[in-house]
Design a protein around this motif. Sequence first.
Motif, PDB file in Angstrom:
ATOM      1  N   LEU A   1       0.857  -1.185   0.000  1.00 32.62           N
ATOM      2  CA  LEU A   1       0.000   0.000   0.000  1.00 32.62           C
ATOM      3  C   LEU A   1       0.889   1.229   0.000  1.00 32.62           C
ATOM      4  O   LEU A   1       1.717   1.408   0.902  1.00 32.62           O
ATOM      5  CB  LEU A   1      -0.923   0.017   1.219  1.00 32.62           C
ATOM      6  N   ASN A   2       0.741   2.033  -1.035  1.00 35.50           N
ATOM      7  CA  ASN A   2       1.552   3.251  -1.185  1.00 35.50           C
ATOM      8  C   ASN A   2       3.042   2.964  -1.044  1.00 35.50           C
ATOM      9  O   ASN A   2       3.796   3.735  -0.454  1.00 35.50           O
ATOM     10  CB  ASN A   2       1.104   4.311  -0.180  1.00 35.50           C
ATOM     11  N   GLY A   3       3.469   1.801  -1.600  1.00 39.19           N
ATOM     12  CA  GLY A   3       4.881   1.449  -1.642  1.00 39.19           C
ATOM     13  C   GLY A   3       5.397   0.649  -0.477  1.00 39.19           C
ATOM     14  O   GLY A   3       6.555   0.224  -0.483  1.00 39.19           O
ATOM     15  N   ILE A   4       4.557   0.412   0.550  1.00 41.47           N
ATOM     16  CA  ILE A   4       4.997  -0.298   1.759  1.00 41.47           C
ATOM     17  C   ILE A   4       4.304  -1.652   1.842  1.00 41.47           C
ATOM     18  O   ILE A   4       3.084  -1.757   1.668  1.00 41.47           O
ATOM     19  CB  ILE A   4       4.688   0.525   3.036  1.00 41.47           C
TER      20      ILE A   4
ATOM     21  N   GLU B   1      -2.830   2.354   9.817  1.00 50.35           N
ATOM     22  CA  GLU B   1      -3.458   3.666   9.664  1.00 50.35           C
ATOM     23  C   GLU B   1      -2.462   4.715   9.182  1.00 50.35           C
ATOM     24  O   GLU B   1      -2.818   5.659   8.461  1.00 50.35           O
ATOM     25  CB  GLU B   1      -4.071   4.100  10.998  1.00 50.35           C
ATOM     26  N   SER B   2      -1.186   4.544   9.547  1.00 45.19           N
ATOM     27  CA  SER B   2      -0.167   5.520   9.183  1.00 45.19           C
ATOM     28  C   SER B   2       0.103   5.561   7.677  1.00 45.19           C
ATOM     29  O   SER B   2       0.667   6.539   7.170  1.00 45.19           O
ATOM     30  CB  SER B   2       1.142   5.207   9.920  1.00 45.19           C
ATOM     31  N   LEU B   3      -0.295   4.503   6.944  1.00 42.81           N
ATOM     32  CA  LEU B   3      -0.045   4.446   5.502  1.00 42.81           C
ATOM     33  C   LEU B   3      -1.173   5.056   4.668  1.00 42.81           C
ATOM     34  O   LEU B   3      -0.998   5.317   3.477  1.00 42.81           O
ATOM     35  CB  LEU B   3       0.160   2.997   5.051  1.00 42.81           C
ATOM     36  N   ILE B   4      -2.310   5.287   5.298  1.00 43.36           N
ATOM     37  CA  ILE B   4      -3.477   5.773   4.561  1.00 43.36           C
ATOM     38  C   ILE B   4      -3.366   7.268   4.286  1.00 43.36           C
ATOM     39  O   ILE B   4      -3.056   8.058   5.165  1.00 43.36           O
ATOM     40  CB  ILE B   4      -4.767   5.483   5.351  1.00 43.36           C
TER      41      ILE B   4
END
Length: 366
Positions: A280-283, A319-322
């Motif tokens: 998700l978003n590169g992670i 949550e930190s990746l959203i």
Amino acid sequence: MKFRNNNINTNSFWTSLSGILILILLAVSSLFLSACRIKNNNNDYNGFKTEVDLKGEWKFSIGDDMNWIKPEFNDENWENIKVPSPWENEGFNGYDGYAWYRKHFMAPINLKGKSVYLSMGYIDDCDEVFVNGHLIGFSGSFPPDYYTAYNAMRMYPCPQDLINFNSDNVIAVRVYDDQLEGGIISGDISVKTIESLQTDINLEGQWKFSLGDSSAFKDKDFGDKKWENLIVPGYWETQGHKDYDGFAWYRKTFVIPDNLKNKKLLFLGGKIDDLDQVYLNGILIGSTGNMGKDLGNSFATKPVFDQEWSKFRAYNIPESLIIQGKPNTIAVRVYDGYLNGGIYQGPVGVITQDKYTKFWRENRNR
């Protein structure tokens, strides 16, 4: 038993014979396991319930015109044709080329809130299927990059927002036949439902897709506009990549709505054949199986796979990746060892942890 050489070493003979028998047994076992796996893959459609039987009379026309996907198109002057049946048996003997089918049906209100699929049986050779003017699935590839999928069973997910409940709906099927029999030739033709998790964000449908492997493919802002579109869920073999085994990537962007803000979320990847890593978003947020080969390391060990293709994927989204209110990118790295490959069964989407836990608590015995 007589031997031409009386001095033959009988121990050596029996050792060689034993070796040959072992090789034969291994070959038979391999074929048996392969057959079991194929059977299991076909049985992934067990548990579906028929809601609307679509067998019988359909409207039909040879030729090719993309205006025929429109629900409002007047097909009254088209031929009536039996489905399923090769069109050669319905008065079009010897015809090879493009043709279209259309069918109107009423969608009962009890379909609402369920996972809806359109079963189109077996189509010779390739097809695109539209519901109310929207593409929901395709198998094979049309000319000039023609590829047949005559032996693939069609089971296409139909998003809820495309269905007119308690009202008229139109199915339009574009078909190309290269030789011999053509059309919707056999199988179960119906609207089906299956008891499954209902996602809060449905990600089934068209994804960006590419064969090969690169660490850049996971990055949020990677340019995938030139990638092809692939329908998810669905095997990549039925969508133009026959007999491909190896690495491939899927990418999809989505926005988290305000009503899901600050809620614990999971990504549902359905079933994937064989191994996967989800970013998700590169992670990296989750994986199933041992791919062996790390991104960017071509000298690592080979992937190891067993029964991972049969396992359901659900990965926690930190949550930190959203990124709230802006596009988020899901990238799925897949390795297929043999036979079918890809994200082949849903549900695929994003779901709250509460809904996910409640579903499995209520269905744990199943």
